[in-house]
Design a protein around this motif. Structure first.
Motif, PDB file in Angstrom:
ATOM      1  N   ASN A  59       0.819  -1.216   0.000  1.00  0.00           N
ATOM      2  CA  ASN A  59       0.000   0.000   0.000  1.00  0.00           C
ATOM      3  C   ASN A  59       0.853   1.267   0.000  1.00  0.00           C
ATOM      4  N   CYS A  60       1.908   1.283   0.837  1.00  0.00           N
ATOM      5  CA  CYS A  60       2.712   2.514   0.927  1.00  0.00           C
ATOM      6  C   CYS A  60       4.177   2.320   0.544  1.00  0.00           C
ATOM      7  N   GLY A  61       4.654   1.079   0.524  1.00  0.00           N
ATOM      8  CA  GLY A  61       6.047   0.839   0.142  1.00  0.00           C
ATOM      9  C   GLY A  61       7.013   0.713   1.305  1.00  0.00           C
ATOM     10  N   PHE A  62       6.512   0.923   2.546  1.00  0.00           N
ATOM     11  CA  PHE A  62       7.397   0.783   3.704  1.00  0.00           C
ATOM     12  C   PHE A  62       7.892  -0.665   3.797  1.00  0.00           C
ATOM     13  N   ALA A  63       9.189  -0.828   4.065  1.00  0.00           N
ATOM     14  CA  ALA A  63       9.782  -2.167   4.142  1.00  0.00           C
ATOM     15  C   ALA A  63      10.367  -2.364   5.526  1.00  0.00           C
ATOM     16  N   ILE A  87       9.424   7.053  -3.788  1.00  0.00           N
ATOM     17  CA  ILE A  87       9.528   5.739  -4.424  1.00  0.00           C
ATOM     18  C   ILE A  87       8.308   5.361  -5.261  1.00  0.00           C
ATOM     19  N   GLU A  88       8.536   4.443  -6.139  1.00  0.00           N
ATOM     20  CA  GLU A  88       7.434   3.753  -6.803  1.00  0.00           C
ATOM     21  C   GLU A  88       7.159   2.518  -5.952  1.00  0.00           C
ATOM     22  N   ILE A  89       5.921   2.299  -5.568  1.00  0.00           N
ATOM     23  CA  ILE A  89       5.634   1.206  -4.628  1.00  0.00           C
ATOM     24  C   ILE A  89       5.757  -0.157  -5.333  1.00  0.00           C
ATOM     25  N   PRO A  90       6.678  -1.005  -4.841  1.00  0.00           N
ATOM     26  CA  PRO A  90       6.822  -2.316  -5.483  1.00  0.00           C
ATOM     27  C   PRO A  90       5.612  -3.191  -5.167  1.00  0.00           C
ATOM     28  N   GLN A  91       5.085  -3.870  -6.173  1.00  0.00           N
ATOM     29  CA  GLN A  91       3.858  -4.650  -6.000  1.00  0.00           C
ATOM     30  C   GLN A  91       4.078  -6.156  -6.002  1.00  0.00           C
ATOM     31  N   ASN A  92       5.280  -6.585  -6.348  1.00  0.00           N
ATOM     32  CA  ASN A  92       5.451  -8.012  -6.628  1.00  0.00           C
ATOM     33  C   ASN A  92       6.281  -8.741  -5.580  1.00  0.00           C
ATOM     34  N   LEU A  93       6.364  -8.190  -4.360  1.00  0.00           N
ATOM     35  CA  LEU A  93       7.301  -8.781  -3.397  1.00  0.00           C
ATOM     36  C   LEU A  93       6.624  -9.642  -2.331  1.00  0.00           C
ATOM     37  N   GLY A  94       5.309  -9.775  -2.386  1.00  0.00           N
ATOM     38  CA  GLY A  94       4.604 -10.567  -1.373  1.00  0.00           C
ATOM     39  C   GLY A  94       4.491 -12.049  -1.714  1.00  0.00           C
ATOM     40  N   GLY A  95       4.778 -12.409  -2.953  1.00  0.00           N
ATOM     41  CA  GLY A  95       4.651 -13.801  -3.399  1.00  0.00           C
ATOM     42  C   GLY A  95       5.987 -14.526  -3.352  1.00  0.00           C
ATOM     43  N   PRO A  96       6.094 -15.650  -4.077  1.00  0.00           N
ATOM     44  CA  PRO A  96       7.388 -16.333  -4.168  1.00  0.00           C
ATOM     45  C   PRO A  96       8.434 -15.362  -4.735  1.00  0.00           C
ATOM     46  N   ARG A  97       9.630 -15.391  -4.137  1.00  0.00           N
ATOM     47  CA  ARG A  97      10.653 -14.429  -4.570  1.00  0.00           C
ATOM     48  C   ARG A  97      11.847 -15.127  -5.185  1.00  0.00           C
ATOM     49  N   ASP A  98      12.444 -14.464  -6.181  1.00  0.00           N
ATOM     50  CA  ASP A  98      13.761 -14.925  -6.619  1.00  0.00           C
ATOM     51  C   ASP A  98      14.812 -14.144  -5.831  1.00  0.00           C
ATOM     52  N   ILE A  99      16.072 -14.444  -6.068  1.00  0.00           N
ATOM     53  CA  ILE A  99      17.125 -13.850  -5.231  1.00  0.00           C
ATOM     54  C   ILE A  99      17.198 -12.329  -5.394  1.00  0.00           C
ATOM     55  N   GLU A 103      16.828  -9.623  -2.445  1.00  0.00           N
ATOM     56  CA  GLU A 103      17.833  -8.587  -2.174  1.00  0.00           C
ATOM     57  C   GLU A 103      17.189  -7.203  -2.180  1.00  0.00           C
ATOM     58  N   LYS A 104      16.303  -6.981  -3.129  1.00  0.00           N
ATOM     59  CA  LYS A 104      15.620  -5.691  -3.200  1.00  0.00           C
ATOM     60  C   LYS A 104      14.816  -5.433  -1.915  1.00  0.00           C
ATOM     61  N   SER A 105      14.114  -6.465  -1.437  1.00  0.00           N
ATOM     62  CA  SER A 105      13.300  -6.308  -0.225  1.00  0.00           C
ATOM     63  C   SER A 105      14.174  -5.928   0.970  1.00  0.00           C
ATOM     64  N   TYR A 106      15.316  -6.605   1.115  1.00  0.00           N
ATOM     65  CA  TYR A 106      16.220  -6.277   2.226  1.00  0.00           C
ATOM     66  C   TYR A 106      16.815  -4.873   2.081  1.00  0.00           C
ATOM     67  N   LYS A 107      17.134  -4.496   0.847  1.00  0.00           N
ATOM     68  CA  LYS A 107      17.731  -3.165   0.663  1.00  0.00           C
ATOM     69  C   LYS A 107      16.714  -2.061   0.979  1.00  0.00           C
ATOM     70  N   LEU A 108      15.449  -2.303   0.626  1.00  0.00           N
ATOM     71  CA  LEU A 108      14.410  -1.326   0.986  1.00  0.00           C
ATOM     72  C   LEU A 108      14.244  -1.284   2.507  1.00  0.00           C
ATOM     73  N   ALA A 109      14.304  -2.461   3.152  1.00  0.00           N
ATOM     74  CA  ALA A 109      14.169  -2.504   4.616  1.00  0.00           C
ATOM     75  C   ALA A 109      15.363  -1.804   5.292  1.00  0.00           C
ATOM     76  N   LEU A 110      16.533  -1.954   4.695  1.00  0.00           N
ATOM     77  CA  LEU A 110      17.715  -1.276   5.249  1.00  0.00           C
ATOM     78  C   LEU A 110      17.559   0.242   5.160  1.00  0.00           C
ATOM     79  N   LEU A 111      17.056   0.686   4.025  1.00  0.00           N
ATOM     80  CA  LEU A 111      16.829   2.119   3.820  1.00  0.00           C
ATOM     81  C   LEU A 111      15.784   2.628   4.826  1.00  0.00           C
ATOM     82  N   CYS A 112      14.656   1.938   4.910  1.00  0.00           N
ATOM     83  CA  CYS A 112      13.587   2.359   5.835  1.00  0.00           C
ATOM     84  C   CYS A 112      14.075   2.276   7.290  1.00  0.00           C
TER      85      CYS A 112
END
Ligand SMILES: [Zn+2]
Length: 224
Positions: A59-63, A87-99, A103-112
């Motif tokens: 909904n908001c992109g917070f990681a 940011i543009e809110i990523p929509q595809n990170l809640g399902g099965p993930r590739d590497i 990595e993108k999810s962790y980098k967004l979480a590191l930033l947040c």
């Protein structure tokens, strides 16, 4: 094996906007370890649980990760200013993930997490995970960059936070500080940190044994 069979939906609530959403997790019985590095990086057959421990609100992109604390008003304002409005809110990170998605999810979480001033330990864990994801991809330069970041944060946490409430966890952090120094070539630092564990009678027995064995490896490597 169907990937979906190894995964289940975890229910989450965004720490920023309160939106309820789902993000995949690996079923513990499907997480099969094939080997383990000395800095605790595990390798898995099939789905890797590490791919799923950073959550991104659709909904908001917070990681964030499960180690994040609640956001106060200042943290929320900082987040809006420095992250959410940009940011543009990523929509595809809640399902099965590739590497790469992991990595993108962790980098967004590191930033947040950096913007909202999460604890050093929470940020250190994210950096270590990003380092491991790069190790899987044999990207040594990025791996070392994030190992260094993790090391700085673990060291700061050890020096500034009271970790005595959970001695096994404290000793694990001491071990990791020694081990990450060793991986980055700072063997004198490894000796210093490992000796804290070895010199403490109260040290966690499993970690004490691990530290002794690991120090023998380093001594052997130096001698050859
Ligand atoms: Zn949100």
């Amino acid at each position: 094996m169907n990937r979906e069979e190894s995964l289940y939906d975890k229910n989450l609530t965004c720490l920023y906007c309160g939106h309820k959403f789902k993000s995949k997790q690996v079923l513990s019985r499907k997480a099969i370890v094939s080997k383990k590095d000395e800095d605790m990086c595990h390798y898995y057959e099939g789905e890797n649980p590490y791919f799923y421990d950073a959550f991104v609100c659709p909904n908001c992109g917070f990681a964030f990760t499960s180690s994040f604390k609640k956001l106060n008003k200042i943290a929320m304002e900082e987040l809006e200013d420095k992250y959410l409005n940009k940011i543009e809110i990523p929509q595809n990170l809640g399902g099965p993930r590739d590497i790469k998605q992991a990595e993108k999810s962790y980098k967004l979480a590191l930033l947040c997490g950096t913007i909202t001033k999460q604890k050093d330990l929470a940020l250190a864990q994210i950096c270590l995970r990003i380092a491991w994801l790069n190790r899987y991809q044999e990207n040594k330069e990025e791996e070392n960059r994030f190992l260094e970041n993790a090391l700085k944060l673990y060291t700061k946490a050890y020096e500034t936070e009271n970790l005595d409430a959970n001695p096994a966890n404290r000793d694990l952090i001491l071990y990791l500080i020694g081990e990450l120094n060793g991986r980055l070539g700072n063997i004198e630092e490894t000796r210093k940190w490992f000796s804290i564990i070895i010199g403490n009678r109260q040290s966690d027995k499993a970690i004490l044994n691990l530290t002794r064995e690991r120090w023998l490896d380093y001594k052997y490597e130096q001698a050859t």
